[in-house]
Design an enzyme around this catalytic site. Structure first.
Site, short mmCIF file in Angstrom:
data_model
loop_
_atom_site.label_atom_id
_atom_site.label_comp_id
_atom_site.label_asym_id
_atom_site.label_seq_id
_atom_site.Cartn_x
_atom_site.Cartn_y
_atom_site.Cartn_z
N THR A 60 0.78 -1.14 -0.09
CA THR A 60 0.16 -0.03 -0.02
C THR A 60 0.77 1.14 -0.10
OG1 THR A 60 -0.32 -0.15 2.41
CG2 THR A 60 -1.93 -1.32 1.13
N UNK A 61 1.35 1.72 1.11
CA UNK A 61 1.81 3.25 1.37
C UNK A 61 3.34 3.08 0.98
N GLY A 62 3.99 4.25 1.22
CA GLY A 62 5.36 4.15 0.96
C GLY A 62 6.45 3.30 1.55
N CYS B 298 5.36 0.81 3.48
CA CYS B 298 4.75 -0.41 3.05
C CYS B 298 5.47 -0.93 1.72
CB CYS B 298 3.37 -0.07 3.15
SG CYS B 298 2.31 -1.83 2.65
N THR B 299 5.39 -0.13 0.78
CA THR B 299 6.06 -0.69 -0.47
C THR B 299 7.40 -1.12 -0.33
OG1 THR B 299 4.42 0.50 -1.68
CG2 THR B 299 6.04 -0.37 -2.91
#
Length: 437
Positions: free
Chosen positions: A348-350, A352-353
């Site tokens: 999902t987010u930064g 997280c990626t």
């Protein structure tokens, strides 16, 4: 008096939290939110304008966001551009880096930002600009803003910027001729260094060589119709009682959840515990992050042999690369035991990626063909995921809740199909697969 402009996200621009992460770009005369603090520590310059943009808007519609912000700046006079501090917030860090890089290239003005070492924006942008070494959360706001201002003040005054370790920014990989005060020649310095190394003492090289951690691309799946496919996610989808007590940020735990006999993941039975985005869409339909329904459809059609009995989940926001790699190695053991042939990773987010891409490398290092599905493609690319399929958003990667169920299904079915096809493709270099829906 020189003029400065500061870029902030929706939170530090005092617009709102995750509920305002889709906030469209706006420019405000004067100082708003954290810009007031920056204005108080700048010397010889004034923050004349504050630009605010929601993290999700920048992440999902980067080209549009950048274009609109460039439009804001066309008739503005400014001598320096700053962004952040972004701390460990991955989406924010990437946004700060993206906008600073474009501003620097178009307007030829110095740019300064700040991030924590674990922010994926550091690796992406540290060679392009001054990225100050910041703290991991907003408790460091005053210190990090002051550090940004310290370098900005030197730039404004026309003073020479010293080495990275002295000024407090991440090394940019640039070497400059430097006259040492002690006048010690290289021949003597290298002998001193060698003697320290031989005696086991600490020493500092004068030419650090960055280590590249690219993983060899795993052999593709030859016959998808006989393959067992597993899903791993950093999007925090778990049963509603979170039985493994996975942390909502900076996770050190992961869980595996049995989906035998399930056609899809139901809201109210599963949810996301991820603290890096608005959970509403994923709580209502967890399949937007773990696309079990689409995989079941392909299983019934015979495109894949079967869906693995378990999906594996952790939370990627704020999670360190070391923890991500460790968890991936532990999951690899389960994948081998389960006879898995290929893996889809959703993120999902930064951060997280970044966490997901780190896990992807460890899973691929173990020999599994794997594809990462994510919205922040530059983060996955920089970290080193070899096969990437784009998703549509950070909080709902595979289904926009503002569209009809039929539209969401078509999008999810198509993009999961693209990911499955990617597992069968023999590529020789990092590849971003195109999607049609």
């Amino acid at each position: 008096m020189k003029k400065a402009i500061l870029y902030l996200n929706q939170f530090f621009g005092q617009v709102g939290g995750e509920d305002k992460a889709d906030y469209e770009p706006e420019i405000i005369n004067g100082q708003v939110g954290a810009a007031m603090m920056l204005n108080g520590v700048l010397e010889g310059a004034e923050v004349t304008h504050t630009i605010i943009c929601g993290d999700n808007f920048m992440g999902t519609y980067k080209d549009e966001a950048v274009s609109r912000i460039m439009g804001f700046l066309e008739d503005k006079e400014f001598d320096i551009f700053l962004a952040g501090p972004a701390f460990q917030a991955g989406r924010y860090g990437v946004a700060c880096g993206e906008i600073c890089k474009v501003v620097k290239e178009k307007y030829n003005v110095p740019v300064v930002t700040s991030m924590h070492v674990e922010n994926p924006g550091v690796q992406m942008f540290k060679k392009d600009m001054y990225v100050m070494i910041g703290g991991n959360n907003a408790g460091r706001m005053r210190q990090d803003m002051s550090a940004m201002a310290k370098v900005a003040n030197k730039i404004i005054a026309g003073e020479k910027i010293g080495p990275a370790d002295e000024e407090g920014f991440f090394p940019r990989g640039k070497r400059h001729q430097h006259w040492r005060e002690d006048g010690k020649p290289a021949s003597e310095r290298v002998v001193d260094m060698l003697l320290k190394k031989l005696s086991g003492e600490e020493f500092q090289t004068e030419l650090p060589i960055p280590k590249s951690d690219r993983v060899e691309i795993a052999a593709p799946i030859k016959d998808l119709s006989k393959a067992t496919i597993a899903v791993v996610t950093t999007g925090g989808i778990v049963p509603v009682d979170n039985p493994d007590r996975i942390q909502s940020a900076s996770a050190t735990r992961w869980g595996m959840y049995d989906v035998t006999g399930l056609e899809r993941l139901e809201g109210g039975v599963y949810k996301t515990i991820h603290a890096g985005f608005d959970p509403a869409a994923a709580d209502a339909d967890p399949n937007v992050i773990v696309p079990l329904d689409a995989l079941r459809a392909y299983e019934k059609e015979g495109k894949i042999g079967k869906v693995h009995e378990y999906f594996y989940s952790t939370v990627g926001t704020g999670t360190t690369e070391a923890e991500a790699a460790r968890m991936a190695k532990e999951i690899v053991v389960k994948l081998k035991q389960g006879g898995v042939d290929g893996v889809i990773m959703t993120s999902t987010u930064g951060t997280c990626t970044r966490c997901g891409a780190t896990m992807v490398k460890e899973i691929e290092r173990a020999g599994f063909p794997i594809v990462q599905m994510c919205n922040l493609i530059p983060v996955a690319s920089t970290v080193g995921a070899n096969k990437i399929v784009p998703t549509i958003s950070i909080p709902y990667p595979l289904g926009d809740p503002s569209t009809s169920k039929e539209q969401q299904w078509k999008l999810r079915y198509h993009r999961v199909g693209t990911a499955l096809d990617a597992l069968t493709v023999d590529v020789q270099e990092q590849t971003i697969f195109k999607v049609k829906i």
